[in-house]
Design an enzyme around this catalytic site. Structure first.
Site: not given
Lengths: 534, 185
Positions: A78, A170-171, A254, A256, A269, A303-304, A329, A332, A451
């Site tokens: 998923h 591709s990216s 991150h 990503e 925006s 931090h992950h 952030t 914004k 999880r």
């Protein structure tokens, strides 16, 4: 596909190949953009089906429908399908469609490369989805591919790595194309600080992609050689360290995260000023805030993985750097609010999705701030709280922005207006069910539900049931999106060139539908000045 | 911008080339993180595998009788069934600065002659710099005959400089069968 049949009818001098050749050999940014979007939509429903399998199993405690191994495959697949197959291609599709017409360029700078970057994708996902049918089943060790668990995936392991490699190529090709287009193909007079925010956010996103996708390629290559060629990058028996994989992976991981959200900031925006009938508040601060977020994304990865054990100085650094991201952030979010202040607001479907983005993404941002606090993170780590957090930033965040963008530009793409009443229904069903789906997961996580498990203790039963009801409601509501698009393409009323009265930007200076070839001669200074009123 | 076609194509090629180099640089950077990681471990002494897996040279220290530190021993196997591996005693009370010896026992149940290597780890991670092993079976691969059982000694000193708030150290070994790896070389 009928989209372009209409485009052709309106523009006499358009000559383009017909039949399958038009799509397979396409070098036209609009056709390639459409293919990206159709691909992303398909993968969205594939990944969504997997999510519903997960939520069906979690509807009640105990094992009802699937065995635990397959359940774990579903959680891993998923994530891989949604991140790499739905969200990222949708952004590239929107970039393809909109960037050239927003900067007054005739096409992308490297049209053949553009064709290649798209056509790699279906093969990458054929391989990835093919793992569902190999002995041992699909990857079940999580999308993060931590060794040594990921190495135990059997036949699916090399297939997953190969799919990631292809997808990464591709990216990177797509990102290079975007940067070259933006840097070299702008119409005369369209200087950098006149560019629409969507173009700006994509420019920074593209740089992030070029910088980090190859790092992921490196990390999975190391996994591959560890497994098949006897290296020990991550194998403790040969002097390696599995924790190092987590560092390298999250150095990619991150940025990503921001690759998936920065273009959403650009979309919002664009939409909010249009339906507030006011220029965007603080355009330049938006640009600098985006750049600041892009920079900070490189120095917060650990931090992950606070719980792997790291020196106190490391924990403090990564905690504070992470919290620092909330400053740009916040700039914004306040700018969007200020844009709406004293505006003449109206609530067409794109605006509704943008407003839901504003509220719900901010909730996701706040739970992210909670997760940044090291001692709290030790409690939340690997719990449903984390699941709730990243789904709040990805679903009502990235996904709502993508849907908002589709409802914003669909009339420009196909030259017809969609059923706005039905789209408003789509919005309300999505906005309500997404909260029914993900909000209870905060409670589950705080109460200690881990999880990636197919079964759980009975005290978690009630909220899981609520969450599953929300999941099915949300999942089935999304079927409205392709229905509305197909209905619009087939029988929508003719759309005006400037579909929304408050809309600015070069795309609205073109006829609707946008002709197959646009801006073959660059727009005049007057047109640019009219378009670039932020 | 308003450049002639040939000029634009040259510009596009140049920028594409630069970005491709940047992507290659990123790929290389991913691999460069491997030695960087080791350097960072060596500088901070945090979970430093290299230091843990080689004999420490410690200047003789007077034992600090005023402090007692508990050292726990843990033995681990990556998979069950082919080895027996355990410490002879579960834990020891030690004084920093003094040399101690303890033993682990390993038995080869693989059914053939083989080579195995123990990989050490200490917890918490930041004591790695204060836990010195002067002799350890983990420094070199160990040859085992079929069904052979052997006692494996470890000698260690806890540094006197160990921060005062630490009173408990765990020394853990994971015992990996290396026959596949050795066979390949």
């Amino acid at each position: 596909m009928a989209t372009h049949a209409h485009a052709a009818a309106h523009d006499d001098h358009d000559h383009k190949p017909h039949g399958w050749r038009r799509w397979v050999f396409s070098t036209n940014h609009k056709d390639i953009g459409t293919m990206y979007l159709v691909f992303a939509c398909t993968m969205f429903f594939v990944g969504g089906t997997m999510a519903l399998i997960i939520r069906a199993e979690l509807f009640q405690p105990g094992l009802q429908f699937v065995d635990p191994q397959f359940f774990n495959s579903m959680t891993a697949m998923h994530a891989l399908v949604m991140i790499f197959g739905a969200i990222m291609p949708a952004w590239v599709g929107l970039a393809n469609w909109m960037i050239p017409i927003q900067i007054g360029a005739p096409d992308m700078a490297l049209p053949r490369l553009n064709n290649l970057s798209f056509w790699i994708l279906p093969f990458a996902f054929l391989i990835l989805l093919g793992t569902l049918f190999v002995p041992g089943g699909a990857p079940a060790g999580g999308w993060t591919m931590y060794p040594p668990l990921a190495l135990q995936g059997g036949d699916s392991f090399p297939m997953m790595i190969f799919a990631i490699h292809l997808r990464g190529i591709s990216s990177v090709l797509g990102a290079i194309n975007v940067v070259v287009t933006i840097m070299n193909m702008r119409a005369p007079g369209m200087n950098l600080l006149k560019m629409p925010m969507f173009v700006w956010t994509w420019l920074i996103t593209a740089y992030l992609l070029v910088a980090v996708m190859p790092v992921l390629a490196g990390a999975v290559t190391m996994l591959l050689t560890d497994h098949f060629f006897g290296t020990s990058f991550f194998a403790a028996s040969g002097g390696g360290d599995p924790v190092m994989f987590q560092h390298i992976f999250w150095f990619f991981g991150h940025p990503e995260v921001y690759i998936m959200i920065l273009p959403a900031f650009g979309i919002v925006s664009e939409i909010i000023p249009t339906f507030s009938r006011k220029p965007l508040f603080g355009y330049e601060s938006m640009v600098y805030a985006t750049a600041a977020i892009g920079f900070l994304s490189f120095i917060v990865w650990a931090h992950h993985m606070f719980t792997v054990g790291m020196p106190l100085a490391g924990q403090l650094f990564f905690m504070l750097a992470t919290m620092l991201i909330s400053v740009p952030t916040g700039v914004k979010v306040f700018n969007w609010c200020a844009t709406m202040t004293r505006g003449s607001l109206s609530f067409e479907p794109p605006m509704l999705f943008a407003l839901a983005f504003l509220f719900l993404f901010t909730i996701g941002g706040f739970s992210g701030l909670m997760l940044a606090i090291v001692p709290a993170d030790f409690q939340y780590q690997d719990s449903y709280f984390v699941v709730a957090h990243f789904h709040y930033v990805l679903v009502p965040g990235s996904l709502f922005a993508i849907i908002g963008a589709v409802y914003y530009w669909l009339p420009k793409w196909v030259g017809r207006m969609y059923d706005q009443k039905l789209a408003t229904w789509h919005f309300w069903l999505s906005a309500i069910f997404v909260n029914v789906l993900f909000f209870p997961q905060h409670f589950l996580g705080l109460a200690g539900m881990p999880r990636r498990i197919p079964d759980y203790a009975t005290q978690f039963a009630d909220w899981n049931m609520v969450s599953s009801i929300g999941a099915f409601g949300f999942g089935f509501s999304q079927l409205l999106l392709p229905y509305i698009i197909i209905k619009c393409v087939k029988s929508g009323a003719k759309a005006a060139d400037r579909t929304w009265d408050g809309a600015h930007g070069l795309e609205w200076e073109l006829p609707s539908p946008a002709p197959f070839h646009s801006w073959e001669s660059p727009p005049s200074a007057a047109v640019i000045a009219r378009g670039a009123e932020h | 911008m308003s450049t002639p076609r040939g000029q634009l194509e040259r510009d596009n090629k140049r920028l594409t080339g630069r970005l491709a180099l940047m992507a290659l640089g990123s790929f290389a950077f991913g691999f460069a993180l491997v030695p960087l990681y080791d350097v960072l471990c060596a500088v901070t002494g945090f979970g430093d595998q290299k230091a843990l897996a080689r004999a420490a040279e410690v200047a003789p220290q007077a034992a600090d009788e005023s402090r007692t530190v508990t050292v726990e021993f843990v033995a681990d196997l990556p998979n069950v069934g082919s080895w027996e591996f355990r410490p002879v005693i579960a834990s020891m009370q030690v004084h920093p600065g003094k040399l101690y010896e303890t033993e682990f026992v390993a038995k080869n149940l693989t059914g053939h002659d083989t080579v195995a290597q123990a990989v050490p780890s200490v917890a918490p991670g930041n004591v790695a710099g204060y836990f010195h092993k002067t002799e350890c079976f983990c420094f070199t691969p160990q040859k085992f005959a079929k069904d052979e059982e052997r006692v494996l000694p470890v000698r260690f000193i806890v540094d006197r400089a160990l921060p005062r708030h630490l009173d408990r150290i765990t020394l853990a070994y994971t015992f990996y069968d290396q026959s596949i790896r050795v066979g390949q070389r």
